[in-house]
Design a protein around this motif. Structure first.
Motif, PDB file in Angstrom:
ATOM      1  N   LEU A 204       0.836  -1.192   0.000  1.00 61.35           N
ATOM      2  CA  LEU A 204       0.000   0.000   0.000  1.00 61.35           C
ATOM      3  C   LEU A 204       0.876   1.249   0.000  1.00 61.35           C
ATOM      4  O   LEU A 204       1.811   1.361   0.797  1.00 61.35           O
ATOM      5  CB  LEU A 204      -0.913   0.025   1.226  1.00 61.35           C
ATOM      6  CG  LEU A 204      -2.147  -0.886   1.183  1.00 61.35           C
ATOM      7  CD1 LEU A 204      -2.893  -0.829   2.510  1.00 61.35           C
ATOM      8  CD2 LEU A 204      -3.082  -0.508   0.035  1.00 61.35           C
TER       9      LEU A 204
ATOM     10  N   ALA B  12       0.355   4.984   0.682  1.00 62.71           N
ATOM     11  CA  ALA B  12      -0.669   5.839   1.283  1.00 62.71           C
ATOM     12  C   ALA B  12      -0.234   7.295   1.313  1.00 62.71           C
ATOM     13  O   ALA B  12       0.915   7.611   1.613  1.00 62.71           O
ATOM     14  CB  ALA B  12      -0.984   5.354   2.697  1.00 62.71           C
TER      15      ALA B  12
ATOM     16  N   VAL C 143      -7.706   4.441   4.961  1.00 62.25           N
ATOM     17  CA  VAL C 143      -7.168   3.585   6.017  1.00 62.25           C
ATOM     18  C   VAL C 143      -7.410   4.268   7.350  1.00 62.25           C
ATOM     19  O   VAL C 143      -7.195   5.471   7.486  1.00 62.25           O
ATOM     20  CB  VAL C 143      -5.649   3.355   5.828  1.00 62.25           C
ATOM     21  CG1 VAL C 143      -5.061   2.630   7.037  1.00 62.25           C
ATOM     22  CG2 VAL C 143      -5.378   2.572   4.557  1.00 62.25           C
TER      23      VAL C 143
ATOM     24  N   PRO D 173      -0.828  -4.989   5.192  1.00 64.17           N
ATOM     25  CA  PRO D 173      -0.002  -5.336   4.031  1.00 64.17           C
ATOM     26  C   PRO D 173       1.406  -5.727   4.440  1.00 64.17           C
ATOM     27  O   PRO D 173       1.837  -5.482   5.572  1.00 64.17           O
ATOM     28  CB  PRO D 173       0.012  -4.042   3.218  1.00 64.17           C
ATOM     29  CG  PRO D 173      -0.078  -2.976   4.260  1.00 64.17           C
ATOM     30  CD  PRO D 173      -1.024  -3.535   5.290  1.00 64.17           C
TER      31      PRO D 173
ATOM     32  N   TYR E 250       3.914  -0.997   3.780  1.00 61.80           N
ATOM     33  CA  TYR E 250       3.063   0.188   3.860  1.00 61.80           C
ATOM     34  C   TYR E 250       3.969   1.418   3.790  1.00 61.80           C
ATOM     35  O   TYR E 250       4.826   1.611   4.652  1.00 61.80           O
ATOM     36  CB  TYR E 250       2.281   0.200   5.175  1.00 61.80           C
ATOM     37  CG  TYR E 250       1.198   1.252   5.255  1.00 61.80           C
ATOM     38  CD1 TYR E 250      -0.101   0.969   4.857  1.00 61.80           C
ATOM     39  CD2 TYR E 250       1.466   2.535   5.742  1.00 61.80           C
ATOM     40  CE1 TYR E 250      -1.101   1.921   4.932  1.00 61.80           C
ATOM     41  CE2 TYR E 250       0.476   3.499   5.822  1.00 61.80           C
ATOM     42  CZ  TYR E 250      -0.807   3.171   5.411  1.00 61.80           C
ATOM     43  OH  TYR E 250      -1.808   4.118   5.477  1.00 61.80           O
TER      44      TYR E 250
ATOM     45  N   MET F  84      -3.363   0.740  10.544  1.00 60.27           N
ATOM     46  CA  MET F  84      -2.292   0.194   9.707  1.00 60.27           C
ATOM     47  C   MET F  84      -1.063  -0.274  10.480  1.00 60.27           C
ATOM     48  O   MET F  84      -0.096  -0.737   9.905  1.00 60.27           O
ATOM     49  CB  MET F  84      -1.853   1.229   8.661  1.00 60.27           C
ATOM     50  CG  MET F  84      -1.613   2.642   9.167  1.00 60.27           C
ATOM     51  SD  MET F  84      -0.224   2.899  10.299  1.00 60.27           S
ATOM     52  CE  MET F  84       1.176   2.667   9.197  1.00 60.27           C
TER      53      MET F  84
ATOM     54  N   SER G 297       0.933  -3.607   9.873  1.00 58.46           N
ATOM     55  CA  SER G 297       1.633  -3.853   8.610  1.00 58.46           C
ATOM     56  C   SER G 297       2.992  -4.489   8.904  1.00 58.46           C
ATOM     57  O   SER G 297       3.631  -4.167   9.912  1.00 58.46           O
ATOM     58  CB  SER G 297       1.823  -2.545   7.842  1.00 58.46           C
ATOM     59  OG  SER G 297       0.582  -1.904   7.604  1.00 58.46           O
TER      60      SER G 297
ATOM     61  N   ILE H 109       6.842  -0.867   7.643  1.00 60.74           N
ATOM     62  CA  ILE H 109       6.296   0.475   7.437  1.00 60.74           C
ATOM     63  C   ILE H 109       7.423   1.446   7.084  1.00 60.74           C
ATOM     64  O   ILE H 109       8.427   1.540   7.807  1.00 60.74           O
ATOM     65  CB  ILE H 109       5.566   0.977   8.697  1.00 60.74           C
ATOM     66  CG1 ILE H 109       4.404   0.044   9.054  1.00 60.74           C
ATOM     67  CG2 ILE H 109       5.061   2.411   8.503  1.00 60.74           C
ATOM     68  CD1 ILE H 109       3.797   0.312  10.420  1.00 60.74           C
TER      69      ILE H 109
END
Length: 330
Positions: A214, A216, A259, A268, A271, A286, A289, A292
């Protein structure tokens, strides 16, 4: 009534496939049972569902119930509420978990009223305290704080749980139990509605809950144009674009990409948070994840503290460089 302490998971399925949230709830129930001593039961409702009930029994459950009837082929508020309430009378669960899906959000409050108990909706964390009360945590005041709620005087303790919050259990090659069919006489309730036509649901514009990568964006992207960078990076990484709530409120991207506590909870493998400060409600959606990466001008932003890799800088300079290097490897 069964006197065993039990957690009853109300399963959900469509076209012969279990909704992932059902497997998440089974796994979480098993984790809770290790210290609480609860048995884990699962209930499926539908028409000709013995096969999917048998599939569900490959997950770690102590009992697998299913109710099937032609009248239950499609979800119906009256019929499903009646069936589940009758099962609750028979089984006497201490706890009932339902996925916070459109179906679950319709069923749960009606079931709670029928069982004369409370309901905590959209939970993101669950645990038992030393007295055996279920601590149900959910966002409150628009996601600005987290509230932990108990239901001490009534049973079952009931909550809906947002999809994607907990990890799914793994399918075992063996079956743990033989599914048990329970007969429910639907003539004992009034079914006020029926399906006369069903149209294929339009595909959601973004399925961020299932994405492995993802990208974001937040307010730091500056506007709709800034999301073009995110889209290109997502293409290069076989990922999907996501966003924080302020971006949705500004209308820069569709809400299906959101999110957070008022959006979707995601887990995920990667992220990448671009220009996102990291408000509580976003981080709660999130933080599970696997890896990150945060890119932000402010090194003290909350998102930087939970990131595995924090990059301090201007996203409008860093992202083009990332894209350029990835394109050169294509």
């Amino acid at each position: 009534m069964n006197l065993e302490k039990s957690i009853l998971v109300i399963g959900e399925h469509r076209n012969g496939i279990l909704n992932p949230v059902t497997l998440e709830l089974i796994q979480k129930s098993r984790e809770l049972s290790k210290n609480s001593g609860h048995k884990v039961y699962t209930l499926l409702i539908g028409s000709n569902i013995k096969e999917i009930a048998e599939e569900t029994s490959h997950y770690d459950v102590d009992k697998m119930f299913f109710v099937q009837d032609e009248k239950l082929e499609f979800y119906n508020t009256d019929a499903y509420t009646f069936v589940v309430s009758e099962i609750c009378k028979e089984v006497g669960p201490d706890v009932v978990f339902i996925g916070a899906t459109p179906q679950g959000r319709d069923l749960a409050p009606r079931l709670a009223a029928r069982c004369k108990t409370g309901l905590t909706a959209d939970c993101t964390e669950l645990e038992f305290d030393e007295k055996g009360f279920l601590l149900m945590t959910r966002p409150a005041f628009g996601g600005n704080l987290m509230a932990t709620i108990t239901c001490e005087k009534h049973r079952p303790q009931m909550s809906t749980v947002r999809p994607g919050v907990f990890a799914k259990g793994k399918r075992a090659s063996k079956t743990f139990v033989i599914p048990e069919e329970i007969k429910i006489d639907l003539t004992k309730t009034i079914i006020r509605g029926r399906i006369i036509k069903q149209e294929k649901q339009k595909k959601e514009s973004a399925n961020i809950s299932e994405a492995k990568v993802l990208i974001a964006g937040g307010r730091g992207m500056g506007g709709k144009a800034g999301f073009n960078l995110l889209t290109r990076l997502a293409e290069l990484l076989d990922g999907t674009v996501a966003a924080s709530r302020p971006v949705i409120d500004q209308g820069w991207i569709d809400k299906s990409h959101q999110v957070g506590q008022t959006g979707k909870t995601v887990r995920p493998r990667l992220y990448i948070a671009c220009g996102i400060s990291g408000a509580l409600q976003h981080i709660a959606g999130m933080q599970e994840s696997d890896f990150i990466i945060a890119i932000n001008k402010n090194e003290d932003a909350p998102i930087m503290k939970i990131a595995d890799l924090a990059i301090v800088g201007d996203v409008h300079k860093i992202l083009p460089e990332m894209i350029s290097r990835l394109e050169s490897k294509k």
